[in-house]
Design an enzyme around this catalytic site. Structure first.
Site: not given
Ligand code: PGA
Length: 251
Positions: A10, A12, A96, A98, A168, A174, A214
């Protein structure tokens, strides 16, 4: 029942067109084309076509990170499932964290988007997960249950037969704080039980549940060794070709 693993990147809201092109080319060069599991890329909307041109012919799937629940019309700033299909997307990430926490997407909106994806033959990757506060207050399972129930509202088993779920935990996204393999496995077992409650054992056993939050070169092998982890949704670590290639080719 065998579930084919998937490693998804992803990207983003990162990378300009040149950077997206370079990353896709590097992944193309380094990918083992005989890989037994699936690889998927989710670039930003404006880079989807660029990436599609590079990965066409390779066993790499293409996803959008979000979409509208409407097919077309006066919805300024939105991108429709029809448009995504047209440029070669087969999958779409829905709900997601976010989207939920920064842009206020509710379970009702997530449900509408899942329905729109299915109607347009896009496979949804449904994201669910608890915040740190919810985990610390022993609400993890309740949150996952509510999000799953909301996402699947008014959908038959047949309609959702291809859906992919991504667990998640919001506190791991992140932040560099990964769920331990045990924590992830526990949550996945719970999610699978809920899927069984909703649609029965066959559905639960055949549905893929990815872990996200992460995921890195340092933890991918241990995470993928867990029996109920069927893949990973990778953010930050998917932006560097060498690292993401190592994640893709986990051991
Ligand atoms: P990250 O994001 O690996 O940077 O923690 C994962 C995601 O949001 O799908």
């Amino acid at each position: 029942m065998e579930r084919k693993a998937m490693i998804a990147g992803n990207w983003k809201m990162n990378l300009n067109s040149k950077e997206a092109e370079e990353l896709a080319l590097a992944l193309k060069k380094g990918l083992d084309v005989d890989l037994k599991h699936e690889v998927l890329l989710a670039p930003g909307f404006i880079n989807l076509s660029i990436v599609k041109k590079i990965i066409g012919g390779l066993p790499i799937l293409l996803a959008a990170q979000n979409m509208s629940w409407e097919n077309k019309g006066a919805f300024t700033g939105e991108v429709s499932p029809i448009q995504l299909r047209d440029i070669g997307c087969t999958h779409v990430i829905i709900g997601h964290s976010e989207r939920r926490h920064v842009f206020g997407e509710t379970d009702v909106i997530v449900n509408k988007k899942i329905k729109a994806a299915i109607k347009n033959s896009l496979t949804p990757i449904l994201c669910i997960g608890e915040t740190l506060d919810e985990r610390e207050n022993q609400k993890t399972y309740r949150v996952l249950e509510t999000q799953l129930k909301g996402a699947f509202e008014d959908l038959s088993e047949e309609q959702v037969s291809n859906i992919i779920v991504a667990y998640e935990p919001v506190w791991a996204i992140g932040t560099g704080k990964t769920a331990t393999p045990d924590q992830a496995q526990d949550a996945h077992v719970f999610v699978r039980k809920e899927l069984e409650r909703l649609y029965g054992d066959d559905f639960a056993q055949s549905t893929r549940i990815l872990y996200g939050g992460s995921v890195k070169v340092e933890n991918i092998d241990q995470l993928m060794a867990q029996p109920d982890l069927d893949g990973a949704l990778v953010g930050g670590e998917s932006l560097k070709a060498d690292k993401f290639l190592r994640v893709i080719h986990y051991q």
